[in-house]
Design an enzyme around this catalytic site. Structure first.
Site, PDB file in Angstrom:
ATOM      1  NE  ARG A 220       4.049  18.110  -5.978  1.00 22.74           N
ATOM      2  CZ  ARG A 220       3.389  17.162  -5.310  1.00 22.74           C
ATOM      3  NH1 ARG A 220       3.507  15.886  -5.697  1.00 22.74           N
ATOM      4  NH2 ARG A 220       2.615  17.458  -4.301  1.00 22.74           N
TER       5      ARG A 220
ATOM      6  CD1 TRP B 148       6.672   3.912  -8.365  1.00 24.79           C
ATOM      7  CD2 TRP B 148       5.995   2.356  -9.828  1.00 24.79           C
ATOM      8  NE1 TRP B 148       5.545   4.374  -8.979  1.00 24.79           N
ATOM      9  CE2 TRP B 148       5.100   3.439  -9.881  1.00 24.79           C
ATOM     10  CE3 TRP B 148       5.757   1.260 -10.656  1.00 24.79           C
ATOM     11  CZ2 TRP B 148       3.991   3.462 -10.758  1.00 24.79           C
ATOM     12  CZ3 TRP B 148       4.658   1.276 -11.519  1.00 24.79           C
ATOM     13  CH2 TRP B 148       3.790   2.370 -11.571  1.00 24.79           C
ATOM     14  CG  ASP B 149       9.411   7.367  -9.586  1.00 28.15           C
ATOM     15  OD1 ASP B 149       8.587   6.780  -8.869  1.00 28.15           O
ATOM     16  OD2 ASP B 149       9.153   8.433 -10.183  1.00 28.15           O
TER      17      ASP B 149
ATOM     18  CD  GLN C 122       6.205   4.739  -5.230  1.00 25.41           C
ATOM     19  OE1 GLN C 122       7.390   4.651  -5.539  1.00 25.41           O
ATOM     20  NE2 GLN C 122       5.441   5.730  -5.672  1.00 25.41           N
TER      21      GLN C 122
ATOM     22  CD  GLU D   2       2.013  12.576   0.751  1.00 24.97           C
ATOM     23  OE1 GLU D   2       1.963  12.538   1.980  1.00 24.97           O
ATOM     24  OE2 GLU D   2       1.681  11.624   0.014  1.00 24.97           O
TER      25      GLU D   2
ATOM     26  CG  ASP E 116      -0.183   8.252  -6.128  1.00 24.55           C
ATOM     27  OD1 ASP E 116       0.485   7.666  -6.994  1.00 24.55           O
ATOM     28  OD2 ASP E 116       0.298   9.084  -5.370  1.00 24.55           O
TER      29      ASP E 116
ATOM     30  CD  GLU F   1       4.216  13.874 -13.163  1.00 22.12           C
ATOM     31  OE1 GLU F   1       3.355  14.742 -12.997  1.00 22.12           O
ATOM     32  OE2 GLU F   1       4.567  13.093 -12.273  1.00 22.12           O
TER      33      GLU F   1
ATOM     34  CD  GLU G  40      -3.011  14.060  -4.548  1.00 16.25           C
ATOM     35  OE1 GLU G  40      -2.068  13.456  -4.029  1.00 16.25           O
ATOM     36  OE2 GLU G  40      -4.153  14.082  -4.055  1.00 16.25           O
TER      37      GLU G  40
HETATM   38  O1  LIG Z   1       7.213  10.183  -9.643  1.00 22.01           O
HETATM   39  C1  LIG Z   1       7.066  10.109  -8.259  1.00 22.01           C
HETATM   40  C2  LIG Z   1       5.695   9.625  -7.904  1.00 22.01           C
HETATM   41  O2  LIG Z   1       4.767  10.644  -8.256  1.00 22.01           O
HETATM   42  C3  LIG Z   1       3.393  10.354  -8.028  1.00 22.01           C
HETATM   43  O3  LIG Z   1       3.088  10.083  -6.725  1.00 22.01           O
HETATM   44  C4  LIG Z   1       3.724  10.821  -5.714  1.00 22.01           C
HETATM   45  O4  LIG Z   1       3.028  11.980  -5.382  1.00 22.01           O
HETATM   46  C5  LIG Z   1       1.835  11.812  -4.613  1.00 22.01           C
HETATM   47  C6  LIG Z   1       1.332  13.178  -4.259  1.00 22.01           C
HETATM   48  O5  LIG Z   1       2.307  14.014  -3.777  1.00 22.01           O
HETATM   49  C7  LIG Z   1       2.097  10.971  -3.381  1.00 22.01           C
HETATM   50  O6  LIG Z   1       0.950  10.777  -2.618  1.00 22.01           O
HETATM   51  C8  LIG Z   1       2.624   9.624  -3.854  1.00 22.01           C
HETATM   52  O7  LIG Z   1       2.772   8.754  -2.794  1.00 22.01           O
HETATM   53  C9  LIG Z   1       3.920   9.911  -4.528  1.00 22.01           C
HETATM   54  O8  LIG Z   1       4.510   8.696  -4.910  1.00 22.01           O
HETATM   55  C10 LIG Z   1       3.037   9.138  -8.836  1.00 22.01           C
HETATM   56  O9  LIG Z   1       1.679   8.851  -8.710  1.00 22.01           O
HETATM   57  C11 LIG Z   1       3.881   7.959  -8.385  1.00 22.01           C
HETATM   58  O10 LIG Z   1       3.568   6.846  -9.166  1.00 22.01           O
HETATM   59  C12 LIG Z   1       5.344   8.299  -8.579  1.00 22.01           C
HETATM   60  O11 LIG Z   1       6.129   7.288  -8.021  1.00 22.01           O
END
Ligand SMILES: OC[C@H]1O[C@H](O[C@H]2O[C@H](CO)[C@@H](O)[C@H](O)[C@H]2O)[C@H](O)[C@@H](O)[C@@H]1O
Length: 630
Positions: A143, A150-151, A198, A261, A294, A493, A508
Site C-alpha cells: 500500500r 526513513w525507509d 520521520q 490516512e 506507529d 515489511e 492498523e
Molecule cells: O513502511 C512505510 C511506513 O509504514 C508504517 O507507517 C506508515 O503507515 C501509517 C499508517 O498508514 C502512517 O500513519 C505512518 O505515518 C506511515 O509511515 C510504519 O510504521 C513506518 O515506520 C514506515 O515508515
C-alpha cells in the site's frame, strides 16, 4: 493552545466534511485508499458537487467517488531505473549460491518498485495528494506506493550496492527539495504527511552516497539542506530536560487533528477521552507516527485508567534513545561532510554538538543499573520500564566515532539482552517483549532494528559483540530467505521473531509485502558477511566532480618531481665524486711532472672554481661532463 492545526492545506485530502463523511462512514476499509485517489477536477469543483448531494449514504458516496476520483496509484507510472544493471559486482562476489540467486532477484525488484509521477501531478497539483518532486523514486511496496523518509535510507543502501547512483541522487535531491519547501523531510511523499517528519536519516543517505562515489560536488550541493534540516530538529523538536539540565530531542508534531490516512481509526481512539483532551491526543498520535514506530507500547502510559490503550498516547513527553542516537550520528557525519568540503568552522560546531549529545547519552539515557540505554519519560522523570530494541541504536552512533565506543557498556547490554531473552529467537530480534497487538511490539521483528544491532556491534573491538552481530545476521537472513521460499518469493515489511520464515502482523493495516527496507537490509548484510571479496564500488556517475581528478593529480605530480630531483642529485653526487677523483689524479700528475704544489695550468681550473660554487645541479652536471671530457 486551543488553535486547530490541520494535517495539511488541501480541503479534500486534509480536512472538511467530505473527508469526514467518507472516512467515518467507512466507504473504504483501508482509510489510506481515499486520500490516495487523484481528483478528476479541482478541489472547488469536487466540493461543490459534493455539497449538491441530496443524500449522504455509503452508496451515494461510493458513486460520488467513482464519478470524481481516479484509482489510487493512477497518477504514478511504473519506472524502470535507467541505471539498473543485471549483475552488480557485489552480487557476483556472494559466496553462497542460494543467497546469490536471492540477491539477484532482489536487485530485480528495484524495477518493480520504481515510480514516476504523471505530468498531471505537476500541472494540477491540488488534484493530487502526491507531493510533486522532480525525480522518480523507489517506493517500499504494497500500500506504500509513495516514497517514505526513513525507509529510503535502507533502500538507498541496497541501491548503492546495486550501483544505482543516479537513482540514489534523484531520491536524495527529492528529499532536499522538500526541506527547501517545508523546512524538513515529510514522513512520506503525500500532502497529508507534511506536518510531521520521520527519523531524520537524510544526512546518512548523503554520507553513504559519498562513501560509494567520493562525489564531493554532490555533498556540497546537499550540505545547505542538511544544515537546514538539522536546525529544524534542534529548533522545533527539542526540549529542556530537568533530569540532566540539558536539551534533548523528541518527536513532536504540531498538527492536532486525526491523521487523514487513518482518520477513522484516530477518531475512534480519541472518542475514549473528553473532547477537551482530543487535540493533544491527536498531536501525540501524529508525533508517534513521526517516530516511525506507529504504534508501540513505547508511546503509551503504563499507569492510569487508559494505561496501555492508544488513547493514552504520550509520544511528545518521551525522550527517545533512537532519535537522539540518529541526531548524534548526524552531528558526526555533518562534521565529516563539512571537513571533506573544506567548511571547517561549521564542522567544529557539529563537533561541539556531538560532545553535548555524548554527555546526554551517558548522563541521561544510560540506565546504569540495567546496563541499557533507555528512553526517558519527562512526565515521570525516569527511564521507561520496558525494554525496546531501540536501546541498541547508540552503539551504531558510537561505531562512527570509535574513540567513544564503550566495550564494557556493549557487554553489559549484550548480557542484559541475553538474560531478558531478547536474543536467540529463531526469527530475529523482537521489537519489545510486550504483546500488545501493535506492530512495533512483540513478536514483530523489523529489518532496520536488526541492522542497528548488527552494524553497531560488527566493528566493535570485542569478539563477543562481533559474534552477536554475526549470529543475528545469520538468523535474520535465514528467516527472510525461508519466507522468500515459502511465500512464493515475497519479502515482508516485518517478520515474526518466534518462528523462522514467518511474516509479522498486527497494527492498523494488513501485512504488506515488497519490501524496500527489508530488501536493502538483506543486501547490506549479504555484502558484509557473505561476499568473498567485498567489492570496492566505483561509479561512473556523470555529475562526479572533475576537481577530483585535479586533486588526485597534485600528489602524483609532486611525487614525480621529487623523484626526478633525487635522481639528478644522486647523479650529480656520483659524477662529482668521479670528477674530483680524476681531478686529484690529474693534480697529482701535474705536481709530479712540475715538482710544484700548485697547478701549472690555471686556464684549466679557473672556470672550474666558479662552477664548483654553483648550486645549480644542471650547470654542474654539464660542467662535469665537460671536465671529464678534458
Ligand atoms: O513502511 C512505510 C511506513 O509504514 C508504517 O507507517 C506508515 O503507515 C501509517 C499508517 O498508514 C502512517 O500513519 C505512518 O505515518 C506511515 O509511515 C510504519 O510504521 C513506518 O515506520 C514506515 O515508515
Amino acid at each position: 493552545q486551543n488553535e486547530t492545526i490541520q494535517a495539511c492545506d488541501n480541503p479534500v485530502y486534509c480536512y472538511g466534511e467530505l473527508l469526514d463523511d467518507i472516512q467515518t462512514m467507512e466507504v473504504f476499509q483501508d482509510s489510506k485508499r481515499f486520500v490516495d485517489m487523484p481528483m478528476r477536477a479541482d478541489p472547488d469543483t469536487v466540493l461543490s458537487a459534493y455539497n449538491n448531494l441530496a443524500n449522504i449514504t455509503v452508496d451515494t458516496l461510493t458513486q460520488f467517488v467513482q464519478e470524481w476520483f481516479d484509482l489510487p496509484g493512477s497518477d504514478l507510472m511504473p519506472w524502470e531505473p535507467p541505471d539498473w544493471t543485471e549483475s552488480p559486482k557485489f552480487i557476483d562476489s556472494i559466496s553462497n549460491e542460494q543467497y546469490k540467486e536471492w540477491a539477484s532477484s532482489l536487485n530485480g525488484l528495484w524495477k518493480t518498485f520504481g515510480k514516476k509521477l504523471n505530468q498531471s501531478v505537476y500541472q494540477h497539483s491540488s488534484r493530487h495528494s502526491l507531493l510533486a518532486v522532480n525525480n522518480p523514486f523507489i517506493a517500499p511496496g504494497g500500500r506504500f506506493i509513495e516514497f517514505y523518509y526513513w525507509d529510503s535510507y535502507w533502500i538507498i543502501k541496497g541501491l548503492l550496492l546495486c550501483e544505482m547512483f543516479n537513482t540514489t541522487q534523484g531520491m536524495i535531491r527529492n528529499m532536499g527539495s522538500l526541506i527547501e519547501r517545508y523546512g524538513f523531510v515529510p514522513n512520506g511523499g503525500r500532502v497529508y504527511y507534511t506536518k510531521r517528519s520521520q527519523p531524520p536519516l537524510l544526512t546518512w543517505m548523503v554520507y553513504s552516497y559519498y562513501e560509494a562515489t567520493n562525489d564531493t560536488g554532490f555533498v556540497k550541493e546537499m550540505l545547505p539542506m542538511l544544515d537546514k534540516e538539522y536546525q529544524f530538529w534542534m529548533t522545533n523538536r527539542s526540549v529542556y530536560v530537568p533530569g540532566c539540565d540539558c536539551t534533548a530531542n523528541r518527536y513532536a508534531s504540531t498538527a492536532n487533528v486525526p491523521r487523514p490516512e487513518s482518520y477513522r481509526e484516530d477518531i475512534e481512539t480519541a472518542s475514549e477521552v473528553s473532547e477537551e483532551l482530543q487535540p493533544e491526543l491527536y498531536s501525540n498520535i501524529m508525533s508517534a507516527a513521526e517516530s516511525g514506530w506507529d504504534f508501540s507500547s513505547r508511546w503509551l502510559s503504563t499507569s492510569g485508567p487508559m494505561a496501555g490503550q492508544l488513547s493514552s498516547m504520550r509520544a511528545k513527553s518521551i525522550i527517545p534513545v533512537d532519535l537522539n542516537a540518529i541526531l548524534g550520528a548526524n552531528e558526526i557525519l555533518l562534521y565529516k561532510l563539512h571537513r571533506i568540503t573544506g567548511f571547517d568552522d561549521f564542522a567544529e560546531d557539529y563537533a561541539s554538538a556531538w560532545t553535548r549529545r555524548h554527555s546526554l547519552f551517558e548522563n541521561l539515557l544510560w540506565a546504569e543499573t540495567e546496563g541499557l540505554y533507555k528512553d526517558w519519560s519527562l512526565e515521570e522523570g525516569s527511564h521507561l520500564n520496558a525494554v525496546y530494541a531501540s536501546s541498541l541504536t547508540p552503539f551504531y552512533t558510537y561505531s562512527l566515532d570509535k574513540s567513544l565506543f564503550n566495550n564494557t557498556k556493549g557487554r553489559l547490554t549484550l548480557g542484559r539482552l541475553k538474560s531478558l531473552g531478547f536474543l536467540g529467537y529463531p526469527g530475529g530480534l523482537p521489537t519489545s517483549q510486550n504483546s500488545t497487538g501493535q506492530q512495533w511490539d512483540f513478536p514483530n521483528a523489523w529489518a532496520p532494528l536488526q541492522w542497528f544491532l548488527v552494524k553497531g556491534w560488527e566493528g566493535a573491538d570485542d569478539q563477543e559483540l562481533n559474534k552477536a552481530a554475526r549470529n543475528l545476521t545469520e538468523t535474520w537472513l535465514r528467516s527472510n530467505y525461508q519466507a522468500w521460499i515459502q511465500y512464493n518469493h515475497s519479502m515482508f515489511e516485518k517478520y515474526n521473531c518466534t518462528a523462522s520464515g514467518q511474516p509479522g502482523g498486527g497494527g492498523e493495516y494488513s501485512l504488506q509485502s515488497g519490501f524496500g527496507w527489508t530488501n536493502g537490509v538483506v543486501l547490506d548484510l549479504l555484502s558484509s558477511y557473505y561476499t568473498t571479496n567485498p567489492p570496492t564500488v566505483t561509479t561512473s556517475s556523470p555529475s562526479r566532480s572533475p576537481y577530483l581528478w585535479f586533486i588526485a593529480l597534485v600528489p602524483i605530480s609532486l611525487f614525480l618531481l621529487v623523484t626526478l630531483l633525487c635522481i639528478c642529485w644522486c647523479h650529480y653526487l656520483y659524477r662529482n665524486g668521479k670528477r674530483r677523483y680524476w681531478d686529484r689524479v690529474r693534480h697529482e700528475q701535474l705536481l709530479h711532472s712540475s715538482g710544484s704544489s700548485e697547478p701549472q695550468s690555471p686556464m684549466v681550473f679557473s672556470n672550474q672554481d666558479a662552477i664548483d660554487d654553483n648550486e645549480d645541479g644542471g650547470a654542474i652536471i654539464n660542467n662535469v661532463y665537460r671536465r671529464s671530457d678534458v
